[in-house]
Scaffold this active site. Structure first.
Site, PDB file in Angstrom:
ATOM      1  N   ARG A   1       0.928  -1.174  -0.067  1.00  0.00           N
ATOM      2  CA  ARG A   1      -0.129   0.238   0.152  1.00  0.00           C
ATOM      3  C   ARG A   1       0.892   1.348  -0.039  1.00  0.00           C
ATOM      4  O   ARG A   1       0.541   2.476  -0.809  1.00  0.00           O
ATOM      5  CB  ARG A   1      -0.880  -0.060   1.067  1.00  0.00           C
ATOM      6  CG  ARG A   1      -2.038  -0.933   1.101  1.00  0.00           C
ATOM      7  CD  ARG A   1      -2.827  -1.081   2.170  1.00  0.00           C
ATOM      8  NE  ARG A   1      -3.899  -2.184   2.456  1.00  0.00           N
ATOM      9  CZ  ARG A   1      -4.510  -2.565   3.169  1.00  0.00           C
ATOM     10  NH1 ARG A   1      -4.132  -2.202   4.438  1.00  0.00           N
ATOM     11  NH2 ARG A   1      -5.187  -3.569   3.235  1.00  0.00           N
TER      12      ARG A   1
ATOM     13  N   ARG B   1      20.335  -7.163   8.301  1.00  0.00           N
ATOM     14  CA  ARG B   1      20.046  -8.350   8.362  1.00  0.00           C
ATOM     15  C   ARG B   1      21.005  -9.262   8.727  1.00  0.00           C
ATOM     16  O   ARG B   1      20.756 -10.378   9.175  1.00  0.00           O
ATOM     17  CB  ARG B   1      19.156  -8.773   7.087  1.00  0.00           C
ATOM     18  CG  ARG B   1      20.221  -9.299   5.963  1.00  0.00           C
ATOM     19  CD  ARG B   1      19.773  -9.733   4.751  1.00  0.00           C
ATOM     20  NE  ARG B   1      20.466 -10.246   3.864  1.00  0.00           N
ATOM     21  CZ  ARG B   1      21.648 -10.006   3.209  1.00  0.00           C
ATOM     22  NH1 ARG B   1      21.731  -8.481   3.309  1.00  0.00           N
ATOM     23  NH2 ARG B   1      22.243 -10.590   2.288  1.00  0.00           N
TER      24      ARG B   1
END
Length: 118
Positions: A16, A89
């Site tokens: 979105r 990460r």
């Protein structure tokens, strides 16, 4: 399961935010990092659950549960770090991999003790 649901919701929010409709998996780098982080966590979940289950049954429930909680925490940190920057990460990735190997060791030790030493 709650972690997987949380990760999936983050992908929906990123779609979105960056206006990327399904089935597209490329676009804004922020979306791509979120999508890959979710996919990576989902790919390792069956391995984690299997090892946790075997280590808990054949080794020790408390030790397996502690390793499981630490693993979930490192995967959450992995997801959060990856969504910000790909380099974010690495630390949690190594920690979660190490915890999977610990669970492998616990599972093997428990299985060997159960089946070889009555």
């Amino acid at each position: 399961v709650l972690f997987l649901a949380y990760f999936a919701m983050q992908v929906i929010y990123a779609r979105r935010k960056y206006k990327i409709s399904p089935p597209e998996t490329t676009g804004h780098p922020g979306f791509e990092r979120t999508f890959r982080a979710q996919a990576n966590c989902s790919e390792y979940f069956p391995i984690f659950i299997s090892l946790l289950w075997v280590a808990g049954i054949f080794f020790h429930q408390g030790v397996a549960a502690l390793c499981g909680l630490l693993y979930l925490y490192t995967r959450l940190r992995y997801f959060q770090g990856y969504t910000v920057a790909a380099q974010g990460r690495l630390g949690p990735l190594y920690a979660s991999a190490w915890l999977l190997w610990v669970l492998v060791g616990l599972a093997l030790a428990g299985l060997l003790a159960h089946f070889l030493w009555p």
